[in-house]
Design a protein around this motif. Structure first.
Motif, short mmCIF file in Angstrom:
data_model
loop_
_atom_site.label_atom_id
_atom_site.label_comp_id
_atom_site.label_asym_id
_atom_site.label_seq_id
_atom_site.Cartn_x
_atom_site.Cartn_y
_atom_site.Cartn_z
N ARG A 275 -11.42 -30.30 18.26
CA ARG A 275 -10.12 -30.11 17.65
C ARG A 275 -8.97 -29.48 16.71
O ARG A 275 -10.36 -27.53 16.74
CB ARG A 275 -10.98 -30.95 16.14
N THR B 67 -7.20 -33.96 10.66
CA THR B 67 -7.96 -33.19 11.23
C THR B 67 -8.79 -33.97 11.95
O THR B 67 -10.37 -33.55 12.56
CB THR B 67 -8.26 -32.41 11.13
N GLU B 68 -9.15 -35.44 11.54
CA GLU B 68 -10.27 -36.51 11.85
C GLU B 68 -9.53 -37.37 12.88
O GLU B 68 -8.91 -37.32 13.31
CB GLU B 68 -10.30 -37.32 10.31
N PHE B 69 -10.40 -38.19 13.77
CA PHE B 69 -10.63 -38.62 14.83
C PHE B 69 -10.28 -40.37 14.63
O PHE B 69 -11.00 -40.89 13.22
CB PHE B 69 -11.52 -38.06 15.30
N ASP C 98 -8.72 -32.09 20.92
CA ASP C 98 -8.13 -32.83 20.16
C ASP C 98 -7.33 -34.00 19.96
O ASP C 98 -6.32 -33.83 19.93
CB ASP C 98 -6.57 -31.52 21.00
N GLN D 264 -7.24 -36.57 18.04
CA GLN D 264 -7.09 -36.18 16.43
C GLN D 264 -5.75 -36.63 15.88
O GLN D 264 -5.09 -36.37 17.04
CB GLN D 264 -7.66 -34.75 16.28
N THR E 217 -14.30 -26.47 15.66
CA THR E 217 -13.19 -26.20 15.07
C THR E 217 -12.24 -25.26 15.38
O THR E 217 -12.80 -24.57 15.81
CB THR E 217 -13.21 -26.51 13.95
#
Length: 199
Positions: free
Chosen positions: A58, A91-93, A10, A12, A107
């Motif tokens: 994520r 939701t991207e890193f 997580d 993110q 996910t």
């Protein structure tokens, strides 16, 4: 040496970036103060150097939260702010921890990364015997991942200073009192010293 995978949990943008819908409320400051991103990135590099799988986890939902499950207040808070929508920034890193070609990205729609995902099947496919955990929040995803891993017969290692919760006391209670029941709790340096010494 047992087959090991590194799980980044997580980490993110929604949670740890100052522009994230959750991170903007202050959690990003704690992540920065604890140097979570560079410390996790250092472990990631060490794992890759020995060809250990790196798995990114994520939280992400379809627009309208049509695939959400929980009825608890924590999900209501996400819905109110429109957080964790797949395809969006949240939701991207961060660039320092971006998945590389060939990395596994899982996910989830629940606290546990094993619930209704293919994570355990992927670990079995790669003959993983040990999982090393880092990420946020300590008392939620790190805890639930450690419990499932232990129940499944995996060796579990938690990097205590590569994890954080919004409430520092909750984090400390988790690493001192709860996580040792399900895992080996160690520091980033102690883990890297051992990992780098292995052939």
């Amino acid at each position: 040496m047992e087959r090991t995978a590194f799980l980044i949990l997580d980490m993110q943008n929604e949670l740890i970036d100052p522009k994230g819908k959750v991170g903007s409320k202050g959690f990003h400051k704690l992540v920065t103060e604890k140097r979570l991103i560079p410390k996790i990135a250092e472990v990631e590099a060490a794992m890759r150097a020995k060809s250990a799988p790196v798995i990114f986890v994520r939280v992400g939902f379809e627009p309208g939260y049509i695939d959400s499950i929980s009825r608890q207040s924590r999900l209501a808070h996400l819905k109110e702010s429109g957080a964790m929508i797949l395809g969006e920034f949240g939701t991207e890193f961060p660039s320092e921890l971006s998945p590389k070609p060939g990395d596994l990205v899982v996910t989830k729609r629940a606290v546990s990364p094993f619930h209704n995902t293919n994570l355990y099947a992927l670990l079995e496919k790669h003959r993983i015997e040990r999982i090393v955990l880092a990420g946020v929040y300590t008392h939620m995803v790190v805890d639930s991942t450690a419990r499932f891993g232990d129940d499944s017969g995996l060796y579990v290692t938690v990097l205590s200073d590569c994890c954080a919760s919004p409430d520092e006391q909750v984090h400390q209670t988790s690493v001192d009192k709860i996580l040792p029941l399900f895992s080996t709790v160690t520091t980033q340096k102690e883990f890297l010293d051992d990992w780098n010494a292995r052939s």
